[in-house]
Design an enzyme around this catalytic site. Structure first.
Site, mmCIF file in Angstrom:
data_model
loop_
_atom_site.group_PDB
_atom_site.id
_atom_site.type_symbol
_atom_site.label_atom_id
_atom_site.label_comp_id
_atom_site.label_asym_id
_atom_site.label_seq_id
_atom_site.Cartn_x
_atom_site.Cartn_y
_atom_site.Cartn_z
ATOM 1 C CD GLU A 9 42.318 32.459 35.817
ATOM 2 O OE1 GLU A 9 41.693 33.345 35.693
ATOM 3 O OE2 GLU A 9 43.089 31.668 35.245
ATOM 4 C CD GLU A 32 45.344 35.097 45.908
ATOM 5 O OE1 GLU A 32 46.591 35.003 45.329
ATOM 6 O OE2 GLU A 32 43.738 34.663 44.443
ATOM 7 C CE LYS A 63 44.949 37.666 41.117
ATOM 8 N NZ LYS A 63 43.859 37.289 41.028
ATOM 9 C CD GLU A 99 42.243 40.883 39.619
ATOM 10 O OE1 GLU A 99 42.545 39.506 40.105
ATOM 11 O OE2 GLU A 99 40.972 40.539 38.707
#
Length: 447
Positions: free
Chosen positions: A262, A316, A319, A325
């Protein structure tokens, strides 16, 4: 060390990491999260990845049956993750066999599951009972796979770089005392025995400062010299990966493969996050793609090939945390690119560049994109703003333009949404617009 920091909360959502196959040699991936109320269904994502991108594998942070079914018969490899809380129970072989029977066998081999990760960042987040049971659960789960007749699925787990006591210079890096011999050494022994990779989550983003911006973002810089190895580092990613390698080597496990499970960079952030820009995100992820596809390795691992996963696939909107984020995605929920680094099949990974502005041909296909009857004016205005912000020619719906009348939000949105659909590939998902668009076979300009 700042660069060893992880995002400030443990992963509680389901994530999917998507690997991009590069030059048939090694893979780079991207993380696809589900914390959004406007994200496309898994089947649409699977089809998009298969047909439109260079992606050949995905990584889930859960065992989501809908996603596993969606990727069946796509040829895309899938990694699944055991939820953290289930780790202690998997030290019992009976529980481990039941877990395999419930979560792997119903989907395998139609879905090409290749890795099972036992938890995520367990050493970083704990609690202690999960840490104490981690390696035992990994061994037991591997045994459960073998006795179930599954021999080509590997078991591992992913770590934040909080496992390192230090990373700079890489030559002096080492694992944190206590974790090194107590947990990581027996884990590395297991990974060696099973030929499974050691997975880490390196984030130069968390080590960013204005002074080292070019070093963090794969831009030209003077480099950082390690006086002990006499090696010069031109980017932070290499430095972090070599720090992990040196730490493994000090325990006697330099031969175990390393996966960057990641890593990424947000394209937007709060006012106190000025490093979060489209330009920086494109620079980092584009540089990462070039780095991995080159196959040059790192100063201490020359020629070594890394499977690497970018965070993330989509922005997103639900989130938690700061604005950053919610803006790690390479794509918006309608599959349009936030920026272009060469992930689509029609693109070449030659470096970060803005998404090209489409021309505006006359709609001559058999389908047109129009607003749904129940779509609100506010939602349609947002669609107009989005497409126009992409650089589309919106002059026809401005005063004096050929399509200004009727002067309503719905009429203008119909023109703009269809423009986007016709010039973005004419895929069904190009007319999604957060579920406010629909396709019709009747030419709306003649109604």
């Amino acid at each position: 060390m700042e660069m060893l920091r992880r995002r400030p909360s443990p992963c509680t959502a389901i994530f999917l990491l998507v690997a991009l196959f590069v030059q048939n040699v090694h893979s780079i991936g991207v993380n696809y999260g589900t914390l959004g109320n406007d994200l496309p269904p898994p089947a649409a994502v699977a089809q998009f990845l298969k047909d439109k991108t260079i992606i050949d594998r995905v990584k889930l942070f859960d065992v989501n049956p809908d996603i596993l079914r969606a990727f069946a018969n796509t040829g895309i490899f899938v990694t699944v993750t055991v939820p953290n809380g289930e780790i202690p129970g998997l030290t019992d072989i009976r529980n481990a066999r039941r877990w395999v029977a419930a979560n792997i066998k119903p989907f395998y081999p139609q879905t090409k599951i290749n890795y099972i990760l036992v938890g995520n960042e367990i050493l970083h987040w704990g609690p202690q009972n999960l840490i104490d049971n981690l390696v035992s659960a990994m061994r037991t789960l591997q045994h459960a796979l073998v006795v179930s007749g599954i021999r080509d699925v590997k078991v591992s787990t992913a770590h934040s770089l909080g496992i390192l006591a230090s990373s700079q210079p890489p030559s002096l890096a080492r694992f944190r005392p206590g974790w090194d011999v107590g947990v990581l050494k027996p884990m590395l022994q297991f990974l060696r025995e099973t030929k499974s990779p050691f997975m880490v989550n390196p984030y130069p983003y968390f080590g960013y400062s204005p002074k080292n911006a070019n070093f963090a973002l794969f831009r030209p810089n003077r480099g950082v010299f390690d006086r002990y190895t006499k090696k010069t580092y031109t980017n932070m990613f290499d430095m972090l990966m070599d720090a992990v390698f040196v730490s493994m080597k000090k325990l006697g496990y330099a031969d175990v493969d390393i996966v960057a499970a990641e890593t990424g960079w947000p394209s937007m952030g709060e006012t106190f996050e000025p490093q979060c820009t489209v330009e920086n995100a494109a620079s980092y992820n584009g540089g990462l793609l070039r780095k991995v596809s080159s196959g040059v390795g790192t100063p201490l691992m020359p020629g070594r090939k890394f499977e690497t996963y970018i965070f993330g696939l989509f922005n997103e909107n639900m989130k938690p945390g700061s604005l950053a984020e919610r803006n790690f995605g390479l794509f918006r929920p309608d599959f349009s690119q936030v920026y272009d680094i060469g992930i689509l099949r029609s693109a070449q990974p030659t470096g970060p560049r803005p998404t090209p502005t489409p021309a505006l041909p006359a709609p001559n296909g058999k389908k047109w994109c129009v607003p749904k009857p129940e779509a609100t004016d506010a939602a349609l205005q947002a669609n107009i703003d989005y497409v126009c912000s992409k650089g589309a020619d919106c002059r026809p719906i401005q005063p004096g333009g050929a399509c200004f009348n009727p002067n309503t939000v719905r009429a203008h949105a119909s023109y703009i949404m269809n423009t986007f659909y016709q010039t973005s590939g004419r895929n069904d998902f190009n007319c999604d617009f957060s579920r406010t668009g629909s396709l019709t076979s009747s030419d709306p300009s003649k109604s």
